[in-house]
Scaffold this motif. Structure first.
Motif, PDB file in Angstrom:
ATOM      1  N   ASP A  36       0.810  -1.218   0.000  1.00 43.41           N
ATOM      2  CA  ASP A  36       0.000   0.000   0.000  1.00 43.41           C
ATOM      3  C   ASP A  36       0.847   1.273   0.000  1.00 43.41           C
ATOM      4  OD1 ASP A  36      -2.609   1.339   0.212  1.00 43.41           O
ATOM      5  OD2 ASP A  36      -1.955   1.872   2.234  1.00 43.41           O
ATOM      6  N   ASN A  38      -0.224   4.345   0.570  1.00 39.82           N
ATOM      7  CA  ASN A  38      -0.575   5.223   1.693  1.00 39.82           C
ATOM      8  C   ASN A  38       0.240   4.876   2.940  1.00 39.82           C
ATOM      9  OD1 ASN A  38      -2.465   6.587   0.178  1.00 39.82           O
ATOM     10  ND2 ASN A  38      -4.202   5.406   0.928  1.00 39.82           N
ATOM     11  N   ARG A 129      -1.889   5.239  12.755  1.00 43.65           N
ATOM     12  CA  ARG A 129      -2.530   5.383  11.437  1.00 43.65           C
ATOM     13  C   ARG A 129      -2.154   4.220  10.521  1.00 43.65           C
ATOM     14  NH1 ARG A 129      -1.695  11.351  11.867  1.00 43.65           N
ATOM     15  NH2 ARG A 129       0.253  11.088  10.737  1.00 43.65           N
ATOM     16  N   ARG A 133      -4.778   1.530   8.996  1.00 43.03           N
ATOM     17  CA  ARG A 133      -4.847   1.244   7.552  1.00 43.03           C
ATOM     18  C   ARG A 133      -4.741  -0.261   7.320  1.00 43.03           C
ATOM     19  NH1 ARG A 133      -6.558   3.605   2.741  1.00 43.03           N
ATOM     20  NH2 ARG A 133      -5.304   2.782   1.059  1.00 43.03           N
ATOM     21  N   THR A 136      -8.000  -1.940   8.199  1.00 43.75           N
ATOM     22  CA  THR A 136      -9.078  -1.742   7.223  1.00 43.75           C
ATOM     23  C   THR A 136      -8.942  -2.710   6.050  1.00 43.75           C
ATOM     24  OG1 THR A 136      -7.889   0.011   6.046  1.00 43.75           O
ATOM     25  CG2 THR A 136      -9.425   0.688   7.773  1.00 43.75           C
TER      26      THR A 136
END
Length: 181
Positions: A36, A38, A129, A133, A136
């Motif tokens: 990922d 992000n 965070r 992530r 999720t």
């Protein structure tokens, strides 16, 4: 009488579950940093060689990951090659179980004084965070909504499924490789 016999078994079951979850999470943190963008963006703000630890106090289960640069993490298991830069510590195995069984959000556990942060708080927020992530992706949406502070509105089912499959494949591969070693 029965409660006294069951209590040690419950404690032992929670301890085993937390140890297993730390192993899965450590490997999954390494995998999500490979999958990922992000997560890599969040992690790039961490210094190269940054060591993150999550553990149960005083000497319980733990996971240690290192930021190796370019937003990538490397899972070290439960032993650090040098002193850690950031440690998030659960005060009791029951508190860790609540968070790792997704009965309580990390932010709620922190607000309820169930955990301690030892290190730079801005790095702790960043790592939280990253963990959110990760959750999720690897958890069903219904469970993830309970686990994270805010479920991302821009995460659609195809991206979630493809990323989750890639993460789980990398985690399974890492378990197999470490079992052979």
């Amino acid at each position: 009488m029965l409660a006294k016999r069951i209590q040690p078994m419950v404690f032992q079951a929670r301890r085993i579950y937390v140890e297993l979850m730390f192993q899965v999470m450590g490997r999954a943190l390494q995998a999500v940093s490979e999958v990922d963008e992000n997560v890599r963006t969040e992690a790039r703000a961490l210094p190269d060689g940054f060591l993150f630890e999550m553990m149960v106090m005083p000497d319980g289960a733990r996971l240690i990951v290192e930021h190796t640069g370019q937003g990538r993490f490397h899972y070290h298991g439960s032993s650090a090659p040098r002193p850690v830069d950031l440690s998030i510590q659960f005060k009791h195995i029951a508190h860790a179980f609540l968070v790792l069984s997704f009965q309580e959000k990390t932010s709620v556990a922190f607000a309820n004084d169930r955990m301690v942060v030892d290190g730079d708080i801005s790095y702790a927020v960043r790592m939280t965070r990253v963990l959110n992530r990760l959750e999720t992706f690897i958890l069903p949406k219904l469970v993830a909504r309970r686990a994270v502070k805010e479920y991302p509105a821009d995460l659609h089912l195809p991206e979630k499924l493809i990323s989750a499959a890639r993460i789980y494949l990398k985690v399974a591969t890492n378990f197999i490789e470490t079992a052979r070693a």
